[in-house]
Structure formats: C-alpha cells, structure tokens
Motif scaffolding. Structure first.
Motif, PDB file in Angstrom:
ATOM      1  N   TYR A 112       0.427  -1.313  -0.074  1.00 15.45           N
ATOM      2  CA  TYR A 112      -0.143  -0.105  -0.255  1.00 15.45           C
ATOM      3  C   TYR A 112       1.102   1.436   0.365  1.00 15.45           C
ATOM      4  O   TYR A 112       2.300   1.437   0.658  1.00 15.45           O
ATOM      5  CB  TYR A 112      -0.952   0.431   0.937  1.00 15.45           C
ATOM      6  CG  TYR A 112      -1.928   1.624   1.075  1.00 15.45           C
ATOM      7  CD1 TYR A 112      -2.479   1.600   0.329  1.00 15.45           C
ATOM      8  CD2 TYR A 112      -1.017   2.495   1.756  1.00 15.45           C
ATOM      9  CE1 TYR A 112      -3.271   2.723   0.404  1.00 15.45           C
ATOM     10  CE2 TYR A 112      -1.420   3.711   2.214  1.00 15.45           C
ATOM     11  CZ  TYR A 112      -2.960   3.548   0.962  1.00 15.45           C
ATOM     12  OH  TYR A 112      -3.690   5.018   1.019  1.00 15.45           O
ATOM     13  N   SER A 113       0.072   2.167  -0.331  1.00 15.74           N
ATOM     14  CA  SER A 113       0.549   3.858  -0.513  1.00 15.74           C
ATOM     15  C   SER A 113      -0.009   4.716  -1.122  1.00 15.74           C
ATOM     16  O   SER A 113      -1.350   4.250  -2.007  1.00 15.74           O
ATOM     17  CB  SER A 113       2.184   3.561  -1.548  1.00 15.74           C
ATOM     18  OG  SER A 113       2.017   3.904  -3.057  1.00 15.74           O
ATOM     19  N   SER A 114      -0.115   5.670  -0.831  1.00 19.27           N
ATOM     20  CA  SER A 114      -1.106   6.423  -1.533  1.00 19.27           C
ATOM     21  C   SER A 114      -0.855   6.778  -2.400  1.00 19.27           C
ATOM     22  O   SER A 114      -1.944   7.232  -3.646  1.00 19.27           O
ATOM     23  CB  SER A 114      -1.543   7.977  -0.189  1.00 19.27           C
ATOM     24  OG  SER A 114       0.201   8.601  -0.648  1.00 19.27           O
ATOM     25  N   ASP A 115       0.104   7.129  -2.989  1.00 21.29           N
ATOM     26  CA  ASP A 115       0.883   6.488  -4.682  1.00 21.29           C
ATOM     27  C   ASP A 115      -0.008   6.236  -5.418  1.00 21.29           C
ATOM     28  O   ASP A 115      -1.036   6.296  -6.381  1.00 21.29           O
ATOM     29  CB  ASP A 115       2.072   6.793  -4.951  1.00 21.29           C
ATOM     30  CG  ASP A 115       3.081   8.068  -4.111  1.00 21.29           C
ATOM     31  OD1 ASP A 115       2.156   9.264  -3.601  1.00 21.29           O
ATOM     32  OD2 ASP A 115       3.807   8.420  -4.283  1.00 21.29           O
ATOM     33  N   ARG A 116       0.157   4.372  -4.628  1.00 24.59           N
ATOM     34  CA  ARG A 116      -0.155   3.894  -6.122  1.00 24.59           C
ATOM     35  C   ARG A 116      -1.681   3.714  -5.586  1.00 24.59           C
ATOM     36  O   ARG A 116      -2.870   2.891  -6.728  1.00 24.59           O
ATOM     37  CB  ARG A 116       0.001   2.620  -5.297  1.00 24.59           C
ATOM     38  CG  ARG A 116       1.408   1.781  -5.484  1.00 24.59           C
ATOM     39  CD  ARG A 116       1.124   0.260  -5.358  1.00 24.59           C
ATOM     40  NE  ARG A 116       2.463  -0.408  -5.529  1.00 24.59           N
ATOM     41  CZ  ARG A 116       3.974  -0.230  -5.017  1.00 24.59           C
ATOM     42  NH1 ARG A 116       3.615  -0.392  -3.343  1.00 24.59           N
ATOM     43  NH2 ARG A 116       4.921  -0.588  -5.192  1.00 24.59           N
ATOM     44  N   GLU A 117      -2.535   4.286  -4.257  1.00 29.30           N
ATOM     45  CA  GLU A 117      -4.423   4.186  -4.486  1.00 29.30           C
ATOM     46  C   GLU A 117      -4.160   5.505  -5.843  1.00 29.30           C
ATOM     47  O   GLU A 117      -5.334   5.278  -5.897  1.00 29.30           O
ATOM     48  CB  GLU A 117      -4.378   4.816  -3.041  1.00 29.30           C
ATOM     49  CG  GLU A 117      -6.204   4.407  -2.913  1.00 29.30           C
ATOM     50  CD  GLU A 117      -6.650   4.914  -1.579  1.00 29.30           C
ATOM     51  OE1 GLU A 117      -7.491   5.357  -1.274  1.00 29.30           O
ATOM     52  OE2 GLU A 117      -5.731   5.592  -0.761  1.00 29.30           O
ATOM     53  N   ASN A 118      -3.967   6.609  -5.246  1.00 31.35           N
ATOM     54  CA  ASN A 118      -4.232   7.864  -6.459  1.00 31.35           C
ATOM     55  C   ASN A 118      -4.205   7.123  -7.556  1.00 31.35           C
ATOM     56  O   ASN A 118      -4.815   7.337  -8.708  1.00 31.35           O
ATOM     57  CB  ASN A 118      -3.490   8.559  -6.040  1.00 31.35           C
ATOM     58  CG  ASN A 118      -3.820   9.310  -4.857  1.00 31.35           C
ATOM     59  OD1 ASN A 118      -4.669   9.823  -4.181  1.00 31.35           O
ATOM     60  ND2 ASN A 118      -2.642  10.208  -4.021  1.00 31.35           N
ATOM     61  N   GLU A 119      -2.908   6.495  -8.286  1.00 33.64           N
ATOM     62  CA  GLU A 119      -2.893   6.148  -9.460  1.00 33.64           C
ATOM     63  C   GLU A 119      -4.007   4.778  -9.766  1.00 33.64           C
ATOM     64  O   GLU A 119      -4.167   4.522 -11.055  1.00 33.64           O
ATOM     65  CB  GLU A 119      -1.342   6.073  -9.806  1.00 33.64           C
ATOM     66  CG  GLU A 119      -0.154   6.864  -9.446  1.00 33.64           C
ATOM     67  CD  GLU A 119       0.554   5.850 -10.030  1.00 33.64           C
ATOM     68  OE1 GLU A 119       1.018   4.976  -9.754  1.00 33.64           O
ATOM     69  OE2 GLU A 119       2.055   6.715  -9.414  1.00 33.64           O
ATOM     70  N   SER A 120      -4.239   4.030  -9.406  1.00 30.72           N
ATOM     71  CA  SER A 120      -5.066   2.412  -9.691  1.00 30.72           C
ATOM     72  C   SER A 120      -6.231   2.289  -9.442  1.00 30.72           C
ATOM     73  O   SER A 120      -6.234   1.655  -9.132  1.00 30.72           O
ATOM     74  CB  SER A 120      -3.903   1.335  -9.802  1.00 30.72           C
ATOM     75  OG  SER A 120      -2.563   1.760  -9.928  1.00 30.72           O
TER      76      SER A 120
END
Length: 174
Positions: A44-52
C-alpha cells in the motif's frame, strides 16, 4: 451461522492457520478458511491508491468478512507486530472502509513456537479491533506451539489450552 477463519500470515506452513482452522472446526457451524496468499496486493501507498485505485482483492476480502457471522483470526508475530502480509491487506481495506470488521463478533488468537506466544501482536490486535468495528469476544495466546499442538492431526494436545479454546469458541457463537 457462518464462521470465517484465517491466519494473519502468508506462510504456507502457518501454525496460525492451523490454529485458526482448528478453532473454527470446534463448532458445528459452517466454516470458511481464507488464505492471505489469495489476497496478495502491491504494498500500500497513497501514490498507488491515487494512480490505480483500490485493488479488487481488497474489496473481495472486505466482502468475505461481510458474508460471515463471526470471525476467528490467529496472528503471527513478526518482530513484535503484525506480519507484512496482514498489515498490507488491512491497509488496503481500511482505505475504503474504516469499519473493516463490520461489527462482527471476533475471537483473536496468536501463537508462536516460543514461550511468548505472539502475545505482543495479540495485545495490539485486541486493543485496535474495536476502532475498526470488531467486537472482540475473547482472545488466547498459545505459546510453545509445537509442544501443545499436533500438526499431523491438526489438534491441540494440551488439555488446559484446548478447554480454554473450546470455551472461547462457544462464547463466540452464542
């Protein structure tokens, strides 16, 4: 009643999966045992959440909890805390639903091969579960796992621990 049981571990030889499975099977209820390996997602990362966005596996895991009437989790302790596998699933699911445990009654277990019995992670889980809508009905630490549990038969051999576990499972489903 449907019991959902799983180990907070991704080990293919998880003693905690053996313990959770055994505990769930102490009842006459319908049991589903999950394997965290079936819910492996990127870290988990907020970057991954925002991207995908949120992975479908996180939603699937949440749905499994929702379909259960009660939950049994047995925690592996990694360096005094949750395993990375469990923490990652937990992090993803809690991003879209803080009430991860959906007000389900829960039995929380933990075990280790040593005398500590994964007590540190169990204490953390018991303390934090209510913040995520978990209704903890009981908990049990099982130290010295290989001295008190027969992996070949999948049964607890220590009578005192077994009695405690039977009582806790009964409390969970009543």
């Amino acid at each position: 009643m449907k019991l959902l049981a799983f180990a907070a571990s991704n080990s293919t030889k998880s003693i905690n999966k053996a313990l959770a499975t055994y505990a769930a099977c102490l009842s006459d209820e319908k049991v589903e045992v999950l394997d965290l390996n079936d819910y492996e997602m990127p870290i988990y990362s907020s970057d991954r959440e925002n991207e995908s966005g949120i992975p479908q596996l996180a939603k699937d895991f949440f749905d499994k909890i929702g379909q259960a009437d009660a939950i049994i989790i047995s925690f592996a302790e990694h360096n005094g805390s949750y395993s990375a596998a469990f923490k990652n699933v937990f992090d993803w699911v809690s991003r879209f639903e803080r009430n991860l445990y959906q007000n389900k009654p829960m039995l929380l277990l933990a075990s280790s091969p040593g005398p500590g019995g994964a007590k540190n992670v169990l204490d953390s889980a018991v303390t934090s579960a209510p913040y995520f809508a978990g209704e903890v009905k009981g908990s049990l630490s099982v130290p010295n796992f290989f001295d008190v549990f027969d992996m070949d038969t999948g049964k607890m051999t220590d009578q005192a621990l077994n009695k405690s576990l039977v009582n806790l499972v009964d409390k969970l489903i009543r």
